[in-house]
Design a protein around this motif. Structure first.
Motif, PDB file in Angstrom:
ATOM      1  N   GLY A   5      14.922   6.342   9.522  1.00 60.24           N
ATOM      2  CA  GLY A   5      13.577   7.349   8.880  1.00 60.24           C
ATOM      3  C   GLY A   5      13.235   7.274   7.388  1.00 60.24           C
ATOM      4  N   SER A   6      14.488   6.674   6.445  1.00 58.85           N
ATOM      5  CA  SER A   6      14.402   6.041   5.571  1.00 58.85           C
ATOM      6  C   SER A   6      13.016   4.746   5.553  1.00 58.85           C
ATOM      7  CB  SER A   6      15.194   6.327   4.713  1.00 58.85           C
ATOM      8  OG  SER A   6      14.868   5.710   3.525  1.00 58.85           O
ATOM      9  N   LEU A   7      13.801   4.380   5.692  1.00 62.20           N
ATOM     10  CA  LEU A   7      13.298   2.901   6.162  1.00 62.20           C
ATOM     11  C   LEU A   7      11.458   3.043   6.834  1.00 62.20           C
ATOM     12  CD1 LEU A   7      13.027  -0.411   6.361  1.00 62.20           C
ATOM     13  CD2 LEU A   7      13.809  -0.335   8.571  1.00 62.20           C
ATOM     14  N   ALA A   8      11.303   3.756   7.077  1.00 65.41           N
ATOM     15  CA  ALA A   8      10.012   4.272   7.868  1.00 65.41           C
ATOM     16  C   ALA A   8       8.912   4.766   6.347  1.00 65.41           C
ATOM     17  CB  ALA A   8       9.791   5.211   8.812  1.00 65.41           C
ATOM     18  N   GLU A   9      10.028   5.943   6.232  1.00 61.20           N
ATOM     19  CA  GLU A   9       8.869   5.858   5.293  1.00 61.20           C
ATOM     20  C   GLU A   9       8.787   4.752   4.107  1.00 61.20           C
ATOM     21  OE1 GLU A   9       8.334   9.469   4.285  1.00 61.20           O
ATOM     22  OE2 GLU A   9       8.589  10.197   6.392  1.00 61.20           O
ATOM     23  N   ARG A  10      10.314   3.981   3.626  1.00 65.09           N
ATOM     24  CA  ARG A  10       9.249   3.493   2.614  1.00 65.09           C
ATOM     25  C   ARG A  10       8.474   2.120   2.622  1.00 65.09           C
ATOM     26  NH1 ARG A  10      13.195  -0.726   0.374  1.00 65.09           N
ATOM     27  NH2 ARG A  10      14.697  -0.827   2.553  1.00 65.09           N
ATOM     28  N   TYR A  11       8.313   1.951   4.404  1.00 64.53           N
ATOM     29  CA  TYR A  11       7.256   1.295   4.358  1.00 64.53           C
ATOM     30  C   TYR A  11       6.302   1.199   4.713  1.00 64.53           C
ATOM     31  CZ  TYR A  11       5.086  -1.968   7.883  1.00 64.53           C
ATOM     32  OH  TYR A  11       3.934  -2.935   9.018  1.00 64.53           O
ATOM     33  N   VAL A  12       6.269   3.003   4.926  1.00 61.65           N
ATOM     34  CA  VAL A  12       4.781   4.024   4.413  1.00 61.65           C
ATOM     35  C   VAL A  12       4.154   3.951   3.045  1.00 61.65           C
ATOM     36  CG1 VAL A  12       4.756   4.608   6.835  1.00 61.65           C
ATOM     37  CG2 VAL A  12       5.094   5.649   5.254  1.00 61.65           C
ATOM     38  N   ALA A  13       5.081   3.390   2.255  1.00 66.26           N
ATOM     39  CA  ALA A  13       4.358   3.705   1.139  1.00 66.26           C
ATOM     40  C   ALA A  13       3.808   2.475   0.339  1.00 66.26           C
ATOM     41  CB  ALA A  13       6.059   4.225   0.205  1.00 66.26           C
ATOM     42  N   VAL A  14       5.035   1.457   1.155  1.00 65.74           N
ATOM     43  CA  VAL A  14       3.651   0.623   0.367  1.00 65.74           C
ATOM     44  C   VAL A  14       2.517   0.278   0.934  1.00 65.74           C
ATOM     45  CG1 VAL A  14       3.325  -1.956   1.166  1.00 65.74           C
ATOM     46  CG2 VAL A  14       5.669  -1.334   0.823  1.00 65.74           C
ATOM     47  N   TRP A  15       1.948   0.777   1.286  1.00 63.40           N
ATOM     48  CA  TRP A  15       0.273   0.739   2.221  1.00 63.40           C
ATOM     49  C   TRP A  15      -0.481   2.110   1.230  1.00 63.40           C
ATOM     50  CZ3 TRP A  15      -0.762  -2.814   5.488  1.00 63.40           C
ATOM     51  CH2 TRP A  15       0.380  -3.477   5.866  1.00 63.40           C
ATOM     52  N   ASN A  16       0.413   2.812   1.022  1.00 62.05           N
ATOM     53  CA  ASN A  16      -0.178   3.892  -0.315  1.00 62.05           C
ATOM     54  C   ASN A  16      -0.287   3.845  -1.895  1.00 62.05           C
ATOM     55  OD1 ASN A  16      -1.018   5.785   1.689  1.00 62.05           O
ATOM     56  ND2 ASN A  16       0.862   6.409   1.530  1.00 62.05           N
ATOM     57  N   GLU A  17       1.006   3.105  -2.052  1.00 65.55           N
ATOM     58  CA  GLU A  17       0.764   2.234  -3.599  1.00 65.55           C
ATOM     59  C   GLU A  17      -0.645   1.810  -3.830  1.00 65.55           C
ATOM     60  OE1 GLU A  17       1.976   1.988  -6.614  1.00 65.55           O
ATOM     61  OE2 GLU A  17       3.927   2.332  -5.414  1.00 65.55           O
ATOM     62  N   THR A  18      -0.796   2.347  -5.471  1.00 66.58           N
ATOM     63  CA  THR A  18      -1.804   1.988  -5.571  1.00 66.58           C
ATOM     64  C   THR A  18      -1.814   1.143  -6.811  1.00 66.58           C
ATOM     65  OG1 THR A  18      -1.571   4.086  -7.329  1.00 66.58           O
ATOM     66  CG2 THR A  18      -2.750   4.649  -5.223  1.00 66.58           C
ATOM     67  N   ARG A  23       3.550  -2.672  -5.838  1.00 67.28           N
ATOM     68  CA  ARG A  23       3.563  -3.162  -4.598  1.00 67.28           C
ATOM     69  C   ARG A  23       4.475  -3.999  -3.501  1.00 67.28           C
ATOM     70  NH1 ARG A  23      -1.712  -2.110  -3.948  1.00 67.28           N
ATOM     71  NH2 ARG A  23      -2.125  -3.914  -4.755  1.00 67.28           N
ATOM     72  N   LYS A  24       3.821  -5.226  -5.168  1.00 65.44           N
ATOM     73  CA  LYS A  24       5.293  -6.387  -4.957  1.00 65.44           C
ATOM     74  C   LYS A  24       6.051  -6.599  -5.204  1.00 65.44           C
ATOM     75  CE  LYS A  24       1.061  -9.113  -6.508  1.00 65.44           C
ATOM     76  NZ  LYS A  24       0.829 -10.179  -7.835  1.00 65.44           N
ATOM     77  N   SER A  25       7.039  -5.278  -5.480  1.00 62.35           N
ATOM     78  CA  SER A  25       8.403  -5.537  -5.650  1.00 62.35           C
ATOM     79  C   SER A  25       8.524  -4.179  -4.554  1.00 62.35           C
ATOM     80  CB  SER A  25       8.265  -3.999  -7.448  1.00 62.35           C
ATOM     81  OG  SER A  25      10.211  -3.678  -6.866  1.00 62.35           O
ATOM     82  N   GLN A  26       7.972  -3.516  -3.824  1.00 60.00           N
ATOM     83  CA  GLN A  26       8.061  -3.205  -2.634  1.00 60.00           C
ATOM     84  C   GLN A  26       8.329  -3.330  -1.710  1.00 60.00           C
ATOM     85  OE1 GLN A  26       5.281  -0.061  -3.339  1.00 60.00           O
ATOM     86  NE2 GLN A  26       6.596   1.590  -4.050  1.00 60.00           N
ATOM     87  N   ILE A  27       7.673  -4.347  -1.455  1.00 61.37           N
ATOM     88  CA  ILE A  27       7.398  -5.482  -0.898  1.00 61.37           C
ATOM     89  C   ILE A  27       8.572  -6.467  -0.492  1.00 61.37           C
ATOM     90  CG2 ILE A  27       6.127  -7.800   0.420  1.00 61.37           C
ATOM     91  CD1 ILE A  27       3.453  -6.191  -0.289  1.00 61.37           C
ATOM     92  N   ALA A  28       9.092  -6.645  -1.694  1.00 64.65           N
ATOM     93  CA  ALA A  28      10.372  -7.819  -2.095  1.00 64.65           C
ATOM     94  C   ALA A  28      11.911  -7.885  -1.374  1.00 64.65           C
ATOM     95  CB  ALA A  28      10.302  -8.354  -3.349  1.00 64.65           C
ATOM     96  N   ASP A  29      11.377  -5.910  -1.800  1.00 63.96           N
ATOM     97  CA  ASP A  29      12.667  -4.473  -1.568  1.00 63.96           C
ATOM     98  C   ASP A  29      12.206  -4.743   0.002  1.00 63.96           C
ATOM     99  OD1 ASP A  29      13.406  -4.190  -3.804  1.00 63.96           O
ATOM    100  OD2 ASP A  29      12.161  -2.544  -3.965  1.00 63.96           O
TER     101      ASP A  29
END
Length: 121
Positions: A5-18, A23-29
């Motif tokens: 669930g946590s991974l799914a939440e972080r995943y969708v957060a990337v697509w919402n990041e303004t 966003r680049k940091s989240q992708i690397a994470d």
């Protein structure tokens, strides 16, 4: 190990990041350096290509059409596979406009090796 669930939440957060740098940091994470993303006939690989793919979707769906993405709350994990549905909704509403399925292959640390997106779900 991170919950599905946590991974799914972080995943969708990337697509919402303004913010592009966040966003680049989240992708690397989330992904390994050579991580792959597949949708339809399209394949992207590596941080720069992933950033381009996410940015393109964000600009079209979030920025220009005032929508948001959320995890549907059904994430599951079996060994190195995590699956979950995501939904696209208006920024200020609860009507589901689109729904997709993510099938993620993760490594031992939980980072995404391959991401298969099925849309519509």
């Amino acid at each position: 190990m991170e919950s599905p669930g946590s991974l799914a939440e972080r995943y969708v957060a990337v697509w919402n990041e303004t913010d592009s740098e966040r966003r680049k940091s989240q992708i690397a994470d989330l992904w390994i350096p050579g991580g792959r993303h597949y949708v339809g006939e399209r394949k992207v690989e590596g941080y720069d290509a992933l950033d381009g793919r996410v940015r393109e979707s964000h600009e079209k769906n979030v920025r220009d059409n005032a929508n948001r993405f959320r995890a549907a709350g059904d994430a599951r994990r079996v060994h190195d596979i995590v699956v979950f549905h995501w939904e696209m909704l208006p920024a200020g509403g609860e009507i589901v406009l689109a729904r997709g399925l993510e099938f993620l292959v993760v490594d031992g640390s939980g980072k995404i090796v391959a991401d298969y997106q099925f849309f519509p779900a």
